[in-house]
Design a protein around this motif. Structure first.
Motif, PDB file in Angstrom:
ATOM      1  N   GLU A 146       0.834  -1.190   0.000  1.00  0.00           N
ATOM      2  CA  GLU A 146       0.000   0.000   0.000  1.00  0.00           C
ATOM      3  C   GLU A 146       0.879   1.253   0.000  1.00  0.00           C
ATOM      4  O   GLU A 146       2.025   1.229   0.455  1.00  0.00           O
ATOM      5  CB  GLU A 146      -0.894   0.029   1.240  1.00  0.00           C
ATOM      6  N   ASP A 147       0.315   2.354  -0.455  1.00  0.00           N
ATOM      7  CA  ASP A 147       1.044   3.617  -0.460  1.00  0.00           C
ATOM      8  C   ASP A 147       1.462   4.021   0.955  1.00  0.00           C
ATOM      9  O   ASP A 147       2.557   4.559   1.162  1.00  0.00           O
ATOM     10  CB  ASP A 147       0.190   4.727  -1.082  1.00  0.00           C
ATOM     11  N   ILE A 148       0.592   3.762   1.944  1.00  0.00           N
ATOM     12  CA  ILE A 148       0.902   4.132   3.319  1.00  0.00           C
ATOM     13  C   ILE A 148       2.137   3.380   3.825  1.00  0.00           C
ATOM     14  O   ILE A 148       2.938   3.914   4.598  1.00  0.00           O
ATOM     15  CB  ILE A 148      -0.318   3.893   4.244  1.00  0.00           C
ATOM     16  N   THR A 149       2.305   2.147   3.355  1.00  0.00           N
ATOM     17  CA  THR A 149       3.466   1.354   3.750  1.00  0.00           C
ATOM     18  C   THR A 149       4.745   1.981   3.211  1.00  0.00           C
ATOM     19  O   THR A 149       5.728   2.152   3.948  1.00  0.00           O
ATOM     20  CB  THR A 149       3.334  -0.083   3.218  1.00  0.00           C
ATOM     21  N   LEU A 150       4.730   2.319   1.958  1.00  0.00           N
ATOM     22  CA  LEU A 150       5.914   2.907   1.337  1.00  0.00           C
ATOM     23  C   LEU A 150       6.233   4.270   1.933  1.00  0.00           C
ATOM     24  O   LEU A 150       7.405   4.606   2.147  1.00  0.00           O
ATOM     25  CB  LEU A 150       5.699   3.014  -0.173  1.00  0.00           C
ATOM     26  N   ALA A 151       5.201   5.042   2.263  1.00  0.00           N
ATOM     27  CA  ALA A 151       5.430   6.338   2.897  1.00  0.00           C
ATOM     28  C   ALA A 151       6.069   6.164   4.275  1.00  0.00           C
ATOM     29  O   ALA A 151       6.974   6.914   4.653  1.00  0.00           O
ATOM     30  CB  ALA A 151       4.118   7.102   3.007  1.00  0.00           C
ATOM     31  N   GLN A 213      -4.680  -5.644  14.172  1.00  0.00           N
ATOM     32  CA  GLN A 213      -3.968  -4.484  13.632  1.00  0.00           C
ATOM     33  C   GLN A 213      -4.440  -3.235  14.362  1.00  0.00           C
ATOM     34  O   GLN A 213      -5.617  -3.112  14.696  1.00  0.00           O
ATOM     35  CB  GLN A 213      -4.220  -4.327  12.135  1.00  0.00           C
ATOM     36  N   GLY A 214      -3.518  -2.315  14.607  1.00  0.00           N
ATOM     37  CA  GLY A 214      -3.883  -1.045  15.200  1.00  0.00           C
ATOM     38  C   GLY A 214      -4.627  -0.189  14.190  1.00  0.00           C
ATOM     39  O   GLY A 214      -4.263  -0.146  13.006  1.00  0.00           O
ATOM     40  N   SER A 215      -5.645   0.511  14.634  1.00  0.00           N
ATOM     41  CA  SER A 215      -6.406   1.367  13.719  1.00  0.00           C
ATOM     42  C   SER A 215      -5.568   2.535  13.220  1.00  0.00           C
ATOM     43  O   SER A 215      -5.874   3.121  12.175  1.00  0.00           O
ATOM     44  CB  SER A 215      -7.666   1.894  14.409  1.00  0.00           C
ATOM     45  N   THR A 221      -3.325  -0.245   6.214  1.00  0.00           N
ATOM     46  CA  THR A 221      -4.721   0.115   6.484  1.00  0.00           C
ATOM     47  C   THR A 221      -5.536  -1.130   6.827  1.00  0.00           C
ATOM     48  O   THR A 221      -5.046  -2.262   6.750  1.00  0.00           O
ATOM     49  CB  THR A 221      -5.356   0.792   5.247  1.00  0.00           C
ATOM     50  N   ALA A 222      -6.792  -0.900   7.149  1.00  0.00           N
ATOM     51  CA  ALA A 222      -7.700  -2.008   7.466  1.00  0.00           C
ATOM     52  C   ALA A 222      -7.922  -2.928   6.276  1.00  0.00           C
ATOM     53  O   ALA A 222      -8.428  -4.046   6.445  1.00  0.00           O
ATOM     54  CB  ALA A 222      -9.037  -1.459   7.956  1.00  0.00           C
TER      55      ALA A 222
END
Length: 269
Positions: A146-151, A213-215, A221-222
């Motif tokens: 996911e993009d959030i992972t790479l960020a 997983q933590g929110s 992400t979820a």
């Protein structure tokens, strides 16, 4: 008898293939523990035995089980990485190693408790070695990019370059620190890794799976939780933990312990 006296701890260097692994055995005094699956803890991309702190011991005590924790090759006090460069399939390749490590340690049946990369390894191992794995607990696992992972990884890169993060990691990884950090960041940020996806393995998992997983997870992400829970072949329970980030077992260990205990007590009885 106190709870502390119910558990004995032993560290050793385990010869394995052409290298060695640093391992921790936690042995429960109850005779029933010998008949129950062993709790096996699989660490994240910057993890080690020491970074688990007392979480494995607390869960082993709560369930009356033995536990096994180890530094994967290139991490903690285990041997450095081999000469072969890490590929975009490094998790699939490492999942083929996990069963051999457990057998070398004398473990015939396991509950795999994995964080982040370790959660992904737990899923891959369960898909390929169903007779070995009695149940899986994942925390912050990834099954696609996911993009959030790479960020999050890019932020970690910046912190590594501008803060004392290298020194803090070196407390746990010593001379392995630089190679493991580069292996993590270089692999995940490589353009070819953007297409990495292990969802095809999930239907092959027949054992019970708990997905935590933590929110506020800064690396996922979820959608990761939903993908795992909906696609595994066995029963699945999913819990999104309000307000917690990527390491809920350190942020709120009591909560994560209780979710894990409640889920696993039927598996290990």
């Amino acid at each position: 008898m106190s709870s502390a006296s119910l558990l004995t701890e032993h560290h050793e260097t385990l010869p394995f293939q052409d290298h060695y692994l640093r391992v921790q055995h936690l042995r429960h005094a109850a005779s029933a523990a010998d008949k129950r699956p062993t709790l096996v803890f699989l660490h994240d991309s910057l993890g080690s035995i020491k970074l688990w702190r007392d979480f494995p011991a607390r869960l082993a005590l709560a369930l009356g089980c033995h536990a096994f924790v180890y530094d994967r090759r290139g991490y903690g006090e285990s041997a450095p990485f081999g000469p072969e460069p890490r590929t975009v399939a490094y998790l699939e390749q490492e999942a083929l190693v996990v069963p051999a490590v457990l057998r070398a340690a004398g473990i015939e049946q396991a509950v795999l408790w994995g964080h982040s990369d370790g959660g992904t390894l737990a899923l891959l191992t369960a898909a390929q070695e169903p007779a070995l794995v009695a149940a899986v607990v994942t925390v912050g696992a990834h099954v696609f990019v996911e993009d959030i992972t790479l960020a999050g990884i890019r932020r970690a890169q910046a912190h590594y370059a501008t803060t004392d993060l290298p020194q803090r990691l070196a407390r746990y990884h010593g001379s392995n620190t630089e190679p493991l950090f580069r292996a993590w960041t270089d692999t995940w940020l490589h353009p070819a890794f953007r297409a990495w996806n292990i969802e095809a393995y999930l239907p092959h998992i027949q054992c019970p799976v708990l997905v935590l997983q933590g929110s506020a997870d800064e690396y996922g992400t979820a959608a990761q939780v939903e993908a795992i829970a909906k696609q595994v072949g066995g029963t699945a329970r999913a819990r999104l933990l309000p307000g917690l980030g990527h390491t809920p077992h350190r942020q709120s260990p009591k909560q994560v312990l209780e979710h894990s205990r409640a889920f696993l007590q039927e598996v290990v009885k």
